[in-house]
Design an enzyme around this catalytic site. Structure first.
Site, PDB file in Angstrom:
ATOM      1  N   SER A 101      18.896  15.823  35.629  1.00 33.53           N
ATOM      2  CA  SER A 101      19.964  15.088  34.946  1.00 33.53           C
ATOM      3  C   SER A 101      21.199  15.983  34.756  1.00 33.53           C
ATOM      4  CB  SER A 101      19.424  14.536  33.624  1.00 33.53           C
ATOM      5  OG  SER A 101      20.292  13.587  33.080  1.00 33.53           O
ATOM      6  N   ASP A 196      18.248   3.616  37.733  1.00 34.30           N
ATOM      7  CA  ASP A 196      18.995   4.675  37.067  1.00 34.30           C
ATOM      8  C   ASP A 196      20.465   4.570  37.480  1.00 34.30           C
ATOM      9  OD1 ASP A 196      19.972   7.036  35.977  1.00 34.30           O
ATOM     10  OD2 ASP A 196      18.671   8.361  37.131  1.00 34.30           O
ATOM     11  N   HIS A 226      15.196   6.749  34.917  1.00 37.75           N
ATOM     12  CA  HIS A 226      15.696   8.098  34.664  1.00 37.75           C
ATOM     13  C   HIS A 226      14.733   8.849  33.736  1.00 37.75           C
ATOM     14  CE1 HIS A 226      19.057  11.020  34.264  1.00 37.75           C
ATOM     15  NE2 HIS A 226      18.518  11.245  33.074  1.00 37.75           N
TER      16      HIS A 226
END
Length: 255
Positions: A101, A196, A226
């Site tokens: 991320s 996501d 995610h």
């Protein structure tokens, strides 16, 4: 960094006396949150499975510390690993940058910064559902406005906290997809999650790396949202971990 001190947690495999490669893992959390339990679990598993050291830097967080604080810390930690490689029993030629991320953003940006500053390049970049394009204008951004773990609205808040205004730092650090060139980047491994908002920018970055002559292994993970690393004991994650471990094994053995 910023006149203070930064902690780096270093995992080493059991019964490992000699020099090993290293995974420099930059945790996710929207540039706002500390490392979570699943980040430490991932680091331990990579160290155990590969027999390598794994370093996790505790970089500065927004909103108290805004862009480029986290990026500067990522670079500072990498420089420290290089400069202290002998004492840490790390092979400086085999340090892979990795992150999930927002940490994936930091790992990708670290490679751009290394190129810019003529530092030894990480031997690979492993980007897990990474934040790569601060323009937020992909189809997946339009599609996943309220999905769990991370969505379009969340990302808007994170960027507003971390990069609330203009900065003298290069835009490509915050938004690697906006780099004028990706040539000279290290070989890459990119994962994206099907549900996501960051999915399309990860896919586009993988395509662009290949187009510009950089080896890239792309894994679109189906039926996933995610942050799926949070499911640390799932059979699903075990299969995904196998992809990551195999990639890093090839990197560290020169295959």
């Amino acid at each position: 960094p910023g006149g203070g001190k930064m902690c780096i947690l270093l995992y080493a495999p059991a019964e490992c006396g000699g020099e090993t490669p290293c995974v420099y893992f930059l945790h996710g959390g929207g540039f706002v949150f500390n490392a979570a339990p699943h980040h430490f679990a991932l680091a331990r598993e990579l160290s155990r499975a590969l027999g390598v050291r794994v370093a996790l830097p505790d970089y500065r967080l927004a909103p108290r510390h805004t862009f480029p604080a986290a990026h500067e810390d990522a670079l500072t930690g990498y420089r420290w690993l290089l400069e202290n490689a002998a004492a840490l029993r790390i092979d400086p030629a085999r340090i892979a940058a990795a992150g999930d991320s927002a940490g994936g953003n930091l790992a990708a940006a670290l490679c751009l910064m290394a190129r810019e500053q003529n530092l030894p390049m990480p031997c690979a970049q492993m980007l897990l559902y990474p934040v790569l394009d601060a323009r937020m204008n992909t189809e997946s951004y339009r599609q996943f406005t309220d999905t769990p773990m991370c969505n379009t609205r969340d990302m808007g808040k994170y960027f507003a906290m971390y990069a609330p205004g203009p900065s003298a730092a290069p835009r490509e650090w915050l938004s690697p997809a906006e780099s004028a060139s990706l040539q000279g980047m290290p070989r890459a491994y990119i994962e994206t999650a099907e549900f996501d908002c960051l999915r399309d920018e990860g896919a586009a970055y993988a395509e662009r790396l290949l187009r510009e002559g950089v080896a890239c292994e792309y894994h679109p993970i189906k039926n996933a949202m995610h942050g799926y690393d949070i499911a640390v004991n799932s059979e699903f994650l075990k299969s995904v971990m196998a992809y990551r471990i195999e990639f890093l094994r090839r990197v560290f053995t020169g295959k």
